[in-house]
Design a protein around this motif. Sequence first.
Motif, PDB file in Angstrom:
ATOM      1  N   HIS A  23       0.840  -1.197   0.000  1.00 50.91           N
ATOM      2  CA  HIS A  23       0.000   0.000   0.000  1.00 50.91           C
ATOM      3  C   HIS A  23       0.871   1.241   0.000  1.00 50.91           C
ATOM      4  O   HIS A  23       2.103   1.144   0.154  1.00 50.91           O
ATOM      5  CB  HIS A  23      -0.988  -0.014   1.167  1.00 50.91           C
ATOM      6  CG  HIS A  23      -0.372  -0.291   2.494  1.00 50.91           C
ATOM      7  ND1 HIS A  23       0.455   0.593   3.128  1.00 50.91           N
ATOM      8  CD2 HIS A  23      -0.473  -1.373   3.297  1.00 50.91           C
ATOM      9  CE1 HIS A  23       0.841   0.085   4.282  1.00 50.91           C
ATOM     10  NE2 HIS A  23       0.291  -1.142   4.413  1.00 50.91           N
ATOM     11  N   TRP A  63      -8.555  -3.084  -2.690  1.00 52.91           N
ATOM     12  CA  TRP A  63      -8.638  -2.830  -1.248  1.00 52.91           C
ATOM     13  C   TRP A  63      -8.490  -4.155  -0.521  1.00 52.91           C
ATOM     14  O   TRP A  63      -9.136  -5.136  -0.843  1.00 52.91           O
ATOM     15  CB  TRP A  63      -9.986  -2.182  -0.922  1.00 52.91           C
ATOM     16  CG  TRP A  63      -9.996  -0.746  -1.329  1.00 52.91           C
ATOM     17  CD1 TRP A  63     -10.354  -0.261  -2.521  1.00 52.91           C
ATOM     18  CD2 TRP A  63      -9.591   0.344  -0.527  1.00 52.91           C
ATOM     19  NE1 TRP A  63     -10.204   1.087  -2.555  1.00 52.91           N
ATOM     20  CE2 TRP A  63      -9.727   1.498  -1.323  1.00 52.91           C
ATOM     21  CE3 TRP A  63      -9.100   0.489   0.787  1.00 52.91           C
ATOM     22  CZ2 TRP A  63      -9.428   2.770  -0.866  1.00 52.91           C
ATOM     23  CZ3 TRP A  63      -8.807   1.750   1.242  1.00 52.91           C
ATOM     24  CH2 TRP A  63      -8.964   2.884   0.421  1.00 52.91           C
ATOM     25  N   ASN A  68      -2.101  -5.715  10.253  1.00 48.38           N
ATOM     26  CA  ASN A  68      -2.634  -5.240  11.528  1.00 48.38           C
ATOM     27  C   ASN A  68      -4.087  -4.764  11.417  1.00 48.38           C
ATOM     28  O   ASN A  68      -4.466  -3.720  11.947  1.00 48.38           O
ATOM     29  CB  ASN A  68      -1.743  -4.159  12.142  1.00 48.38           C
ATOM     30  CG  ASN A  68      -1.284  -3.188  11.087  1.00 48.38           C
ATOM     31  OD1 ASN A  68      -1.822  -3.166   9.979  1.00 48.38           O
ATOM     32  ND2 ASN A  68      -0.315  -2.366  11.415  1.00 48.38           N
ATOM     33  N   GLN A  70      -5.953  -3.363   9.219  1.00 46.06           N
ATOM     34  CA  GLN A  70      -6.352  -2.061   8.677  1.00 46.06           C
ATOM     35  C   GLN A  70      -6.732  -2.225   7.210  1.00 46.06           C
ATOM     36  O   GLN A  70      -6.056  -2.956   6.486  1.00 46.06           O
ATOM     37  CB  GLN A  70      -5.166  -1.095   8.771  1.00 46.06           C
ATOM     38  CG  GLN A  70      -4.778  -0.795  10.183  1.00 46.06           C
ATOM     39  CD  GLN A  70      -4.977   0.654  10.496  1.00 46.06           C
ATOM     40  OE1 GLN A  70      -5.703   1.355   9.799  1.00 46.06           O
ATOM     41  NE2 GLN A  70      -4.346   1.124  11.574  1.00 46.06           N
ATOM     42  N   ARG A  71      -7.794  -1.491   6.821  1.00 48.11           N
ATOM     43  CA  ARG A  71      -8.145  -1.523   5.396  1.00 48.11           C
ATOM     44  C   ARG A  71      -7.203  -0.601   4.639  1.00 48.11           C
ATOM     45  O   ARG A  71      -6.998   0.549   5.067  1.00 48.11           O
ATOM     46  CB  ARG A  71      -9.591  -1.054   5.219  1.00 48.11           C
ATOM     47  CG  ARG A  71     -10.445  -2.059   4.458  1.00 48.11           C
ATOM     48  CD  ARG A  71     -11.885  -1.632   4.505  1.00 48.11           C
ATOM     49  NE  ARG A  71     -12.186  -0.691   3.414  1.00 48.11           N
ATOM     50  CZ  ARG A  71     -12.358  -1.081   2.170  1.00 48.11           C
ATOM     51  NH1 ARG A  71     -12.266  -2.349   1.836  1.00 48.11           N
ATOM     52  NH2 ARG A  71     -12.646  -0.191   1.240  1.00 48.11           N
ATOM     53  N   ALA A  72      -6.622  -1.084   3.584  1.00 49.51           N
ATOM     54  CA  ALA A  72      -5.712  -0.243   2.798  1.00 49.51           C
ATOM     55  C   ALA A  72      -5.775  -0.631   1.330  1.00 49.51           C
ATOM     56  O   ALA A  72      -6.174  -1.742   0.996  1.00 49.51           O
ATOM     57  CB  ALA A  72      -4.289  -0.396   3.322  1.00 49.51           C
ATOM     58  N   LYS A  73      -5.383   0.318   0.506  1.00 50.67           N
ATOM     59  CA  LYS A  73      -5.417   0.057  -0.931  1.00 50.67           C
ATOM     60  C   LYS A  73      -4.048  -0.491  -1.345  1.00 50.67           C
ATOM     61  O   LYS A  73      -3.035   0.186  -1.171  1.00 50.67           O
ATOM     62  CB  LYS A  73      -5.723   1.358  -1.675  1.00 50.67           C
ATOM     63  CG  LYS A  73      -6.210   1.152  -3.083  1.00 50.67           C
ATOM     64  CD  LYS A  73      -6.628   2.491  -3.665  1.00 50.67           C
ATOM     65  CE  LYS A  73      -6.954   2.377  -5.137  1.00 50.67           C
ATOM     66  NZ  LYS A  73      -7.080   3.720  -5.739  1.00 50.67           N
TER      67      LYS A  73
END
Lengths: 110, 880
Positions: A23, A63, A68, A70-73
Motif C-alpha cells: 500500500h 482494497w 494489523n 487495517q483496510r488499505a489500498k
Amino acid sequence: MSELLQGTLDMLILQTLRWGPAHGYSIAQAIRAGSRDVFRVETGSLYPALHRLEKRRLVRAEWRTSANKQRAKYYRLTPAGRRHLTREQSRWRQLVHAVRALMRPRGQEG
Amino acid sequence: MRWLARFRRRRDEEIDEELESHLRMAIQDRIERGEPPDAARRRALAEFGSRTLAKEATRSVWTWTAIEQLAADLQIGVRVLWRAPALSAAAIVLIALVIGGNTTIFSMVHSILAKPAPGVAADRLVTLGWVTDGDEHPDGSYPNYLYVSAATTTLRPMLAFAFNRFILTTGDGSYAIQGVTATASYFETLAIRPIKGRTFTDREERLDASGLVAVISQHLWRERFAESADIIGRTTVVNGHVATIVGVAPPDFRGVLFGEGSDIWMPLVAYAEADGARATLADRAAPRVVTIGRLAPGVSLTAAQAELATIARQLPRAPGDAWRSRTIQLFPYSATAAGDSLVAQRGPWFLAMFSIITGLTLLIVCANVANLMLARAVVRAREMAVRRSFGASHARIARIFIAEGLAIGMAAWAAAALFAFWTTRAIPRLMKPFDGNGSRIAFDFTPDWQVLGYAMLLALAGTALVSAAPAIRACRHDLQPLLKAGEQGVVPGRSSVSTGLVVLQLAFSVLLLTTAGLAYRSLAMLTATDLGFDRDKLLLVTINTRAAARTAPANVALLDAMVERLRTVRGVTAVTYARRPVQAFWWMEPVSAGAGAAPLVVERNEVGPGYLRAMGVAPIAGRDIDAHDAARGAVAAIVNQRLAAALWPGQPAVGRTLQLRAYREPVVVAGVAPDGLYSGYRRQSDPNFVLVSARHAPPPPDEMTIYVRYASSLDEAVPAIGRALRAVDDRAPIVYLRTMDEQLASLTWLVDALAILLGLFAGGSLLIATIGQYAAMAFTMRRRMRDFGVRIALGASTRDIASSVVREGLRVTAAGLAIGAALGLATAAALRSMLFGITPTDARTYAGVFALLAAASLVACYLPAHRAARIDPMQALRDE
C-alpha cells in the motif's frame, strides 16, 4: 532530498512493487528506507504518481485488510508494469553511466 | 450524467479513504516506535503535508479528460438552467416546438419525396425520363424500352410497367381495383419476393395456351379471398379475362409509386394480347410504360447516364415521327419521381419552400432564446467577471455558455422528437386522402432515423445560435467595472446585439405573415372563382363498365339505361354522364381557327344527354345535348362562347361544323354554353371546351362518371343510387363516389394544407416575436430602473416615461417592419407563379400584416412601459 526527476519516482515505485503488493504508506517507507533516508516521498507526489500508474495500467489496485487489521489500498505490478520497469531500469543504467562518465575527474579515463 | 457524478463521487471518497489509511498507518508506526500518541499524531500530520493538495493532485490525474470536462460543463449548464426553471422551460419549449414543427414538416416532405414505396429496395434504382425535343415525359414506349433494355450494360435488370384499373370478378361480386401490367423483370428489378407461390416467368410474358397469370397483393388476398391457403392456382376473372393466380406479393408492397395502391400484377404483353391492345403497345411513338432500372454493380449514375444518352440517340424512329433530339434522363428512384401527380411536380418547390420556412422559424426562435439568455447573461455578468478574475480563460467562459446551450438543445431535441412522432400521426388524419382519380393516398409520415438526424442538426444549430450571443458578449466586454459596481449596478451601454435580435425576429415574422397571407388570399381567390356551373348538391359516381359492356355502343346503352333508372330514384332531379369527370384530365385538341391563325387548344369530353341541365348551365344559343341527337345523324356538340366567338366571329355558331382529331367526321355545333371552368380548376386561364354527344361518339367501355343532382340529403341519396345502379347491371361496380365539392378539393387540398401550415408557422412566429420583444423591453426597463427613478424624482410625469419607453420600442418595430416588408416582397416575387389571382404586392395582405404586427408590438411595449412609469423613485434609487 525531495525533488526527484520526473519519471524517477514512477520507477522507484515500480521497483518497490517488484517484491509484492504494497500500500501507499509501505511504498513510501520502503523508498525512504531503501534510499537510506535520502528520498522522502511526499504524499502530494506519491498518490498522484500511484494513480497515474494505475491509469496507465502499469499497476493494479485493490482494497485489502493489512496485517494489523487495517483496510488499505494495495498496489500490484501488472505484466505491462513489469515490462515498463525493465525498460526504465536499462534507461536508468545508461543515464547513470553517462552521468558518471561526465562527472569523473579528468585523466582518470580508461 | 448522474452515473458520471456518482462515479466521480465514489472515486473522491476512495482517495479520501486511501489518504486517511496512510495517515493512520503513519501514526500507528510512530506509536509503535514509542512516541506518545499526541506527538505521534502531530508529527505524522506535519509530515503528511496538505491533505487537500494531495487529494486535488491525485484527483486531477483522473479528471481533465475531454469527455469528463464536457460532462462537467454540461452539469454546470444543467445546474444553471435549473436555477431559473421558468426561463429554462420557456427556452426549451420554444426550441422544442420549432424543432418539432420543422421535423414534422421535414418528415412529411421527406416521406413524400424521398422515401421509396413500402417494400421496395430503393438502393441503386433509377427512373428513366424520356426527353424528346426538350420535353420530358415520365413514360416511354414499350418498343423503346425493349431497345434500351437489350442495349444497356449499365442498367441490369430493367423493368417496364403500365397502370391499369381492373374489375375483379369473384364468386361474390365485382370489385374495381388498381393494378399493374408489367414485364417479367418487374419483381426481380424491385427485389420483391412473393410470400406465396412465384412471380411470372419470361415465358408467361407472351400469351399462350396456359392463359393469363396474375400475382395479387396480400391486401387483396385478405380482402377478397379470405387468405385461403389454396389461393395459388385458383382462377379469377379480371376485366372479363380468366387469369390464374400464381403468387402473393409481400404484405406492404402495393406498387412502386406514392399512393399507388396496386392489388394485382399481370404480364404486360400477355394482357395486351388478351385485351386486343397488342398493336397499341407496339406503337413506338406512344409513351405508355414507366421504366425503371437498377444500376449494375460498380456502375455509377454518371456512367449509366452517359451510356443511355448514347443509346437514346440510336433509338429507331417511328414512322411519321418528327422529333429532332432525343435523350434519356436518369433520376434516382423515389416513390414520386415517376409519378405524374401534383405532389411530384410541385415536390422540389415544396421542399425549397419548407426549407426556407424551417430556417426562418428556427432563426426567429433561436434569436428569441438567445435574447433570453443574453438577458440572463447580463444579470450574470458579475459572476462571469469573478470567474475571469480567478483566471478563467475566455474559452472556459464561452464553454459555460455553450454547455448551457447544449443542455437546452438536447432537452429540446428529445421533446421535439416526441412532438414530431405525435404530429406526424395526427396530420394524415386531417388530410383528404384522395387524389383526383379516386386513388386513396396512404401517408406514412412517421420520422425515420434520417429525420431524427435532421432534428438533431437543427438542435445543434439552435444551440450554436443560442449560446453564441451571450458568449461573444461575455468575452468582448471589459468586466472590471462590473466588479467595482454593486450587485444592482448599472450595466453600461445598451445591448445592440439584443436590439438587433428583436429587429430580426420582427422582420422574419413580417416575412412569414406576408407569405402566409398571400397564400391564404390566393387560395380564397381560387375557391371563390366562379366555375360557371352549380357545384352544390351534385354527386359524381364513377363506375367501371369493362366487365358489363363489350363494345362502345353497348357501353353507351348501359349508361343510358342507368340514367333512366336513376331518374326514377326519389330526390334525384337531374342525371347525366361523362367520359371524364370534372377535375380530371380532359383530352386536349388543337382546333384550327381558319387559315393562317394559330390553332386553339380545346378541352374535349364526351357527355350524355342533358349534360348542361345537370350541371346547372343554361345554353346561350341552341340547345343542350339531348336523347334524340342520334336520330338526327350528325355528331352533336356544344362549344363555349369564347371558342364560338374565336372560330366564327360575329356569326351564329349553331349549325356550324368543326373537325376534331379524335373523330373521322366533323361535329355539328348544337348549342353554345357560357364560358366557365367546366373541367375544374386549371392553371391556364380562359379554357375552351367542346362537349361531344357520347351517343354519336361512343367511348369504349372503361371508367365512366355519372353526374347525379339530388334534392334530398346525401345520406338518403347515396344508398338509393347504389341500389339503382346494381339493379341495372351488377357487373359495373362503383369505383368511387364523391360530391362535386370533394372532387374539386382534390386539387386544392395540397394548397389548403400548405396555407394552413404557413398560417400556423406565421401565427407562431408572431407570438414568439411579440414575447421576444416584450422580454427584451422588460429587461431593458429593469436595467434602467435607476434612470427612471431619477427622472421621476426630477419631475417627469408617468406619461412622459411611458411614452418615451413605447416610442423607443416602436422604433425597433418600425425597423423590423421595414426589413420584413422588403424580404416579403422579394420572396413573393419569387413565388409569383404559385399565386392565383393576386399580385405579389397585394396591398390588402401587406396592410393586414402591418396592422397586426404593429398592434402586437404596441402591447409588447406598453406593458413594460406601464410598469416603468409606476416606479417608486425612492425604491429605485435605494437599490443602488
